[in-house]
Structure formats: structure tokens, C-alpha cells
Scaffold this motif. Structure first.
Motif, PDB file in Angstrom:
ATOM      1  N   GLY A 145       0.818  -1.250  -0.097  1.00 27.46           N
ATOM      2  CA  GLY A 145      -0.037  -0.065   0.080  1.00 27.46           C
ATOM      3  C   GLY A 145       0.820   1.379  -0.101  1.00 27.46           C
ATOM      4  N   ALA A 146       0.328   2.433  -0.447  1.00 27.49           N
ATOM      5  CA  ALA A 146       0.954   3.654  -0.342  1.00 27.49           C
ATOM      6  C   ALA A 146       1.675   4.037   0.772  1.00 27.49           C
ATOM      7  CB  ALA A 146       0.038   4.720  -0.770  1.00 27.49           C
ATOM      8  N   ASP A 147       1.204   3.675   1.955  1.00 27.90           N
ATOM      9  CA  ASP A 147       1.794   4.051   3.499  1.00 27.90           C
ATOM     10  C   ASP A 147       3.037   3.278   3.673  1.00 27.90           C
ATOM     11  OD1 ASP A 147       0.119   1.636   3.453  1.00 27.90           O
ATOM     12  OD2 ASP A 147       0.573   1.532   5.622  1.00 27.90           O
ATOM     13  N   LYS A 148       3.330   2.305   2.505  1.00 29.84           N
ATOM     14  CA  LYS A 148       4.738   1.581   2.586  1.00 29.84           C
ATOM     15  C   LYS A 148       5.718   1.705   1.440  1.00 29.84           C
ATOM     16  CE  LYS A 148       3.490  -1.230   5.994  1.00 29.84           C
ATOM     17  NZ  LYS A 148       2.290  -0.569   6.584  1.00 29.84           N
ATOM     18  N   ASP A 149       5.341   3.007   0.903  1.00 25.41           N
ATOM     19  CA  ASP A 149       6.096   3.243  -0.348  1.00 25.41           C
ATOM     20  C   ASP A 149       7.603   3.752   0.046  1.00 25.41           C
ATOM     21  OD1 ASP A 149       4.082   2.914  -2.092  1.00 25.41           O
ATOM     22  OD2 ASP A 149       3.756   5.342  -2.321  1.00 25.41           O
ATOM     23  N   ARG A 150       7.878   3.927   1.286  1.00 27.00           N
ATOM     24  CA  ARG A 150       9.337   4.073   1.840  1.00 27.00           C
ATOM     25  C   ARG A 150       9.732   3.323   2.750  1.00 27.00           C
ATOM     26  NH1 ARG A 150      12.070   7.406  -1.321  1.00 27.00           N
ATOM     27  NH2 ARG A 150      13.442   7.722   0.098  1.00 27.00           N
ATOM     28  N   ILE A 151       8.951   1.956   2.808  1.00 23.88           N
ATOM     29  CA  ILE A 151       9.576   0.820   3.754  1.00 23.88           C
ATOM     30  C   ILE A 151      11.081   0.601   3.514  1.00 23.88           C
ATOM     31  CG2 ILE A 151       8.588  -1.022   2.542  1.00 23.88           C
ATOM     32  CD1 ILE A 151       7.532  -1.902   5.443  1.00 23.88           C
ATOM     33  N   VAL A 152      11.391   0.460   2.488  1.00 20.56           N
ATOM     34  CA  VAL A 152      12.831   0.172   2.181  1.00 20.56           C
ATOM     35  C   VAL A 152      13.546   1.378   1.241  1.00 20.56           C
ATOM     36  CG1 VAL A 152      12.545  -2.487   2.711  1.00 20.56           C
ATOM     37  CG2 VAL A 152      12.233  -1.487   0.470  1.00 20.56           C
ATOM     38  N   GLU A 153      14.706   1.354   1.413  1.00 20.30           N
ATOM     39  CA  GLU A 153      15.494   2.058   0.412  1.00 20.30           C
ATOM     40  C   GLU A 153      16.450   1.501  -0.787  1.00 20.30           C
ATOM     41  OE1 GLU A 153      15.556   5.503   0.088  1.00 20.30           O
ATOM     42  OE2 GLU A 153      13.876   5.506   1.568  1.00 20.30           O
ATOM     43  N   HIS A 154      16.570   0.416  -0.436  1.00 19.34           N
ATOM     44  CA  HIS A 154      17.344  -0.638  -1.265  1.00 19.34           C
ATOM     45  C   HIS A 154      16.456  -1.889  -1.549  1.00 19.34           C
ATOM     46  CE1 HIS A 154      20.390   1.073   1.707  1.00 19.34           C
ATOM     47  NE2 HIS A 154      21.012   1.254   0.710  1.00 19.34           N
ATOM     48  N   LEU A 155      16.943  -2.546  -2.519  1.00 23.29           N
ATOM     49  CA  LEU A 155      16.489  -3.867  -2.961  1.00 23.29           C
ATOM     50  C   LEU A 155      16.880  -4.713  -1.890  1.00 23.29           C
ATOM     51  CD1 LEU A 155      17.016  -2.226  -5.666  1.00 23.29           C
ATOM     52  CD2 LEU A 155      16.899  -4.307  -6.822  1.00 23.29           C
ATOM     53  N   ILE A 156      15.671  -5.453  -1.223  1.00 23.97           N
ATOM     54  CA  ILE A 156      15.897  -6.590  -0.262  1.00 23.97           C
ATOM     55  C   ILE A 156      15.556  -7.796  -0.701  1.00 23.97           C
ATOM     56  CG2 ILE A 156      15.466  -7.068   2.188  1.00 23.97           C
ATOM     57  CD1 ILE A 156      16.604  -4.011   2.023  1.00 23.97           C
ATOM     58  N   TYR A 157      16.922  -8.729  -0.517  1.00 19.75           N
ATOM     59  CA  TYR A 157      16.546  -9.928  -1.105  1.00 19.75           C
ATOM     60  C   TYR A 157      16.918 -10.851  -0.059  1.00 19.75           C
ATOM     61  CZ  TYR A 157      16.106  -9.107  -6.152  1.00 19.75           C
ATOM     62  OH  TYR A 157      15.613  -8.792  -7.556  1.00 19.75           O
ATOM     63  N   PRO A 158      16.222 -12.435   0.007  1.00 21.53           N
ATOM     64  CA  PRO A 158      16.719 -13.465   0.802  1.00 21.53           C
ATOM     65  C   PRO A 158      18.038 -14.015   0.393  1.00 21.53           C
ATOM     66  CG  PRO A 158      14.958 -14.038  -0.433  1.00 21.53           C
ATOM     67  CD  PRO A 158      15.295 -12.712  -0.818  1.00 21.53           C
ATOM     68  N   ILE A 159      18.599 -14.630   1.164  1.00 21.50           N
ATOM     69  CA  ILE A 159      19.792 -15.486   0.681  1.00 21.50           C
ATOM     70  C   ILE A 159      19.072 -16.791  -0.096  1.00 21.50           C
ATOM     71  CG2 ILE A 159      21.791 -17.110   1.367  1.00 21.50           C
ATOM     72  CD1 ILE A 159      22.061 -13.982   1.991  1.00 21.50           C
ATOM     73  N   PRO A 160      19.526 -16.949  -1.299  1.00 21.52           N
ATOM     74  CA  PRO A 160      18.721 -18.025  -2.159  1.00 21.52           C
ATOM     75  C   PRO A 160      19.128 -19.209  -1.778  1.00 21.52           C
ATOM     76  CG  PRO A 160      20.304 -16.736  -3.344  1.00 21.52           C
ATOM     77  CD  PRO A 160      20.551 -16.238  -2.319  1.00 21.52           C
ATOM     78  N   GLU A 161      18.251 -20.340  -2.104  1.00 19.59           N
ATOM     79  CA  GLU A 161      18.626 -21.715  -1.994  1.00 19.59           C
ATOM     80  C   GLU A 161      19.618 -21.939  -3.331  1.00 19.59           C
ATOM     81  OE1 GLU A 161      19.331 -25.096  -1.535  1.00 19.59           O
ATOM     82  OE2 GLU A 161      18.458 -24.455  -0.088  1.00 19.59           O
ATOM     83  N   PRO A 162      20.729 -22.381  -3.285  1.00 16.98           N
ATOM     84  CA  PRO A 162      21.688 -22.734  -4.571  1.00 16.98           C
ATOM     85  C   PRO A 162      21.216 -23.788  -5.296  1.00 16.98           C
ATOM     86  CG  PRO A 162      22.637 -23.850  -2.287  1.00 16.98           C
ATOM     87  CD  PRO A 162      21.395 -22.529  -1.865  1.00 16.98           C
ATOM     88  N   SER A 163      20.436 -24.822  -5.040  1.00 16.92           N
ATOM     89  CA  SER A 163      19.916 -25.776  -5.839  1.00 16.92           C
ATOM     90  C   SER A 163      18.671 -25.315  -6.804  1.00 16.92           C
ATOM     91  CB  SER A 163      19.545 -26.994  -4.981  1.00 16.92           C
ATOM     92  OG  SER A 163      18.312 -26.698  -4.278  1.00 16.92           O
ATOM     93  N   LEU A 164      18.248 -24.280  -6.480  1.00 15.91           N
ATOM     94  CA  LEU A 164      17.074 -23.779  -7.611  1.00 15.91           C
ATOM     95  C   LEU A 164      17.541 -22.708  -8.277  1.00 15.91           C
ATOM     96  CD1 LEU A 164      14.545 -24.139  -4.607  1.00 15.91           C
ATOM     97  CD2 LEU A 164      14.773 -25.595  -6.436  1.00 15.91           C
ATOM     98  N   PRO A 165      16.884 -22.295  -9.234  1.00 19.14           N
ATOM     99  CA  PRO A 165      17.264 -21.153 -10.358  1.00 19.14           C
ATOM    100  C   PRO A 165      16.345 -19.909  -9.943  1.00 19.14           C
ATOM    101  CG  PRO A 165      15.608 -22.540 -11.274  1.00 19.14           C
ATOM    102  CD  PRO A 165      15.861 -23.272  -9.963  1.00 19.14           C
ATOM    103  N   PHE A 166      15.784 -20.161  -8.695  1.00 15.86           N
ATOM    104  CA  PHE A 166      14.871 -18.622  -8.218  1.00 15.86           C
ATOM    105  C   PHE A 166      15.513 -18.340  -7.014  1.00 15.86           C
ATOM    106  CE2 PHE A 166      12.208 -22.364  -9.774  1.00 15.86           C
ATOM    107  CZ  PHE A 166      12.112 -22.054 -11.111  1.00 15.86           C
TER     108      PHE A 166
END
Length: 411
Positions: free
Chosen positions: A237-258
Motif C-alpha cells: 500500500g501507499a503507506d509503505k512506499d518508503r519502507i525500504v531504500e534498497h532492494l531487499i533479497y533473501p539468501i537464495p537456495e543454491p539448488s534452485l534457479p529462483f
């Protein structure tokens, strides 16, 4: 049929996504005077993977050093930002945080650090306290910060490439689906779904989810099939437009392409979360209930698909459950953004990833290009294909010039 100099086009590029337009644009710039056409089956360019992705300009942290993925992504990140500067396309260099949320993820985070260094990237280890200071709404034990990552609208880039192609004398045909390809010694005949016939000296197919079908028309892709995976997103929602400044990613599972569900500030000023990775029952199956009998039958009878299902049944069922339950989807987001609530998740268009799978059940992780005498087929262009589109297009143009025999001589 004798094609000779009466051919409709010198080169036809099939596919109006960013890889196809990058290829066509660069061919037109390198070989002015060639008659080049792009065929797109939809009414507008960038209707599928290109226009429905996360909009991330990837830096190249995940990919095997020395692979085409790693090289194309590193070169493509720089080239994409330069292209945007030259043509007035908005982009933002936000940087990416890869956040470890459990002790089990810390060793994988360190391996990603090593890989980022091996790929020549600037990367910084971020402590828990520094992460909290820089991203107060994000919870994690530690993170890696990759400054080179950014965001952009890839559909806008694609349309700009299309305009440059037309400016150089090229042709774009929309609502033009290639239903048959007939390659002969002196040219290629393309039949459209309308019954219209086109002839070309050479064909370059960048057809995404339909890449294997077009390749099989030319005798290729005998041991490969495209399996569609739907990536579902939500918009905060619009109230969360500034919730992060950077792209926030998890640590991926290496056996998967996602790469897993992540938070992405978009150039439109809002934030999305996603995507998951759910098996789709249609190559254009953007909703859970979409089912195409032809697509499903092709998948089921392909032995590689059955092997993928058997090897990943637990993961697949989990992703399916996450798709059906917004509460489960929310739990993926709350691992590193615990303040999110169900009411924060608003509908957003899904995307389809065209994943090439081998007959023995391997998910192909790198780019795959096959050729006949007069055709080139991009059979696998996985993420980060959008980021990498400019170097991929240059690479395909190099192949075309060498394989088709000095295109400059056709001018």
C-alpha cells in the motif's frame, strides 16, 4: 520457392521482448541497409516476460564465474544504465541487500560473498546493527550490500529500442504470430497465424516461452522443453512506499534457479514483494486457474518435466500452498520484514518465467543458443536476461554475422 533478392526481409527476428528488440536494434545499427523485421504475436511489445518482471537491474552476484550469465549480467548492468542515460529513461541505482535471517543462511551468504568477488563486483559485509541502521524495517542477522544493483522499467527500454529500430529503417509487426517456419537452402519461409507468408534470408528466434516450439520447426531442441513457472507479486500500500531504500533479497537456495520473494522499490514510486515460483499449467498462465490442454499435455509427456516434478515435489507443493494462501505468502515476506500485515498485500500482475529443462530433468541455468544453416534460436534466456539484453543482442549479432556469412555483403 526462389528467395533470391526478392526476399521480403534480410533478417526476421521473432519475439518482441527485450532480447529480440536488442538483437534487431543492434543488427540494424551494425549493418545499415539490411531489411530487418521483428514479429510480435501480441498487440504491443514487451507483453510477457519483459513487461512483467521485477524491474531489477542485476549486478551479477549469483552466477557461476566465467559463465555467460555472469559475463552478460556484469556487462549488461553497466550497458543498461548507460542506455537509459543516453535516451532519457528513468532508472535508479539503489543497491541490493542480501539478508540472512537465520544462522543456517550465514555460510551460504559467505559463499555468495566469494562469488561476488570472483565476478568482479563491489560487495560489502553488513552487520546486524548496520543493517538496522540503514534499513530500520528489515530484520536479519547480517547482509551483503551490492551497490551496483538498480531498478528500471524494461518495457520502456524495449519500446525505445523499437523506436530506434524503426528510425534505422526496420519494421515491427505486431499481432503477427509465427505458426510455421520452413527453412530451405536459399531462405526461410514464415507462415503467420493469419495465413500471411513472409520470406527472409535468415531468422533469429527470441520467442521466450515458445522458443522450443519454433526451434523444433527447424529440427532443433530435440532434448529440451520450456516449462513455464508463474511468479506472483503483491504491491504494498501507499503507506509503505518508503519502507525500504534498497532492494531487499533473501539468501537464495543454491539448488534452485529462483531467488525467492524479495522487496523491490519500483521506479513508479511503490514497492512490490515477490515473486514466488509456481508451476503454471499454461505458457501464458498468469492466474492460478489458467490451463491450456496443449501446453499441459506437452509438459506431461516430456520425461524431463516428470523428473523435475519427482525431484522437487516438496518444494513445488510448498510453492503451490504459498500461492493459494496469502497468509503463507506473507510469512515469506515477514522473515525479513516482520511488520507487514495481510492488509499490506495488494494485487499486482504476475509474470511467467520460461525455464528450459533437459530430457534428463536438469533445469538449465545458463543461456542456450542453437543454430541451423539459416536460423538462430535463443532456447534459454533466464534471469537476468532483461539486465543482460544489450550484451546478449551484441552476442547474437556476432553469431549472425559469422554464421550467416558476413551480413555486410548483403547491403
Amino acid at each position: 520457392m526462389n528467395f533470391g533478392r526478392a526476399a521480403d526481409f534480410d533478417i526476421v527476428v521473432i519475439g518482441g521482448g527485450i532480447v529480440g528488440l536488442s538483437t534487431a536494434m543492434q543488427l540494424s545499427q551494425r549493418f545499415p541497409g539490411l531489411a530487418i523485421a521483428v514479429l510480435e504475436k501480441e498487440p504491443m511489445l514487451a507483453s510477457h516476460q519483459t513487461g512483467r518482471n521485477s524491474g531489477v537491474i542485476h549486478a551479477g552476484v549469483y552466477y557461476e564465474p566465467g559463465s555467460l550469465k555472469a559475463k552478460f549480467c556484469r556487462d549488461g548492468s553497466t550497458a543498461t544504465m548507460q542506455f537509459c542515460k543516453e535516451h532519457g529513461i528513468r532508472f535508479e541505482r539503489r543497491g541490493k541487500m542480501l539478508v540472512a535471517t537465520s544462522s543456517e543462511e550465514l555460510p551460504r551468504m559467505e559463499k555468495l560473498h566469494e562469488r561476488a568477488v570472483a565476478n568482479g563486483l563491489e560487495v560489502h559485509r553488513i552487520s546486524k546493527d548496520e543493517l538496522t541502521e540503514r534499513e530500520p524495517h528489515i530484520a536479519g542477522l547480517a547482509a551483503l550490500f551490492i551497490p551496483a544493483s538498480g531498478i528500471v522499467d524494461y518495457g520502456e527500454i524495449t519500446r525505445c529500442m523499437g523506436a530506434l529500430l524503426i528510425e534505422a529503417g526496420g519494421t515491427i509487426m505486431t499481432d503477427a504470430e509465427a505458426s510455421h517456419i520452413n527453412e530451405q537452402a536459399d531462405g526461410v519461409e514464415i507462415t503467420l497465424d493469419t495465413g500471411m507468408l513472409l520470406s527472409a534470408r535468415h531468422v533469429v528466434a527470441c520467442a521466450g516461452v515458445n522458443a522450443d516450439r519454433l526451434a523444433r520447426m527447424c529440427g532443433l531442441a530435440k532434448d529440451i522443453a520450456i516449462i513455464p513457472f508463474r511468479g506472483e507479486y503483491f504491491r504494498l500500500g501507499a503507506d509503505k512506499d518508503r519502507i525500504v531504500e534498497h532492494l531487499i533479497y533473501p539468501i537464495p537456495e543454491p539448488s534452485l534457479p529462483f531467488l525467492g520473494v524479495h522487496l523491490t522499490p519500483m521506479v513508479g514510486g511503490f514497492v512490490t514483494v515477490g515473486p514466488n515460483a509456481v508451476l503454471a499449467f499454461s505458457r501464458n498462465g498468469y492466474s492460478f486457474g489458467d490451463l491450456d490442454p496443449k501446453d499441459l499435455w506437452e509438459m506431461v509427456r516430456f520425461p524431463g518435466f516428470r523428473r523435475v516434478v519427482a525431484d522437487n515435489i516438496r518444494y513445488g507443493l510448498s510453492e503451490m500452498a504459498n500461492s493459494l494462501s496469502r497468509r503463507r505468502y506473507l510469512a515469506l515476506c515477514r522473515r525479513y520484514c516482520p511488520e507487514l500485515e495481510l492488509s499490506d498485500l495488494h494485487s499486482h500482475p504476475a509474470g511467467i518465467r520460461a525455464q528450459a529443462v533437459s530430457r534428463d530433468g536438469r533445469l538449465l541455468h545458463d543461456f542456450l543458443i542453437e543454430r541451423t544453416a539459416r536460423t538462430i534460436h535463443v532456447l534459454n534466456a533466464p534471469s537476468p536476461a532483461a539486465t543482460s539484453a544489450l550484451p546478449i543482442g551484441r552476442y547474437i549479432a556476432d553469431i549472425a554475422d559469422a554464421h550467416f556469412g558476413r551480413l555486410q555483403s548483403l547491403n
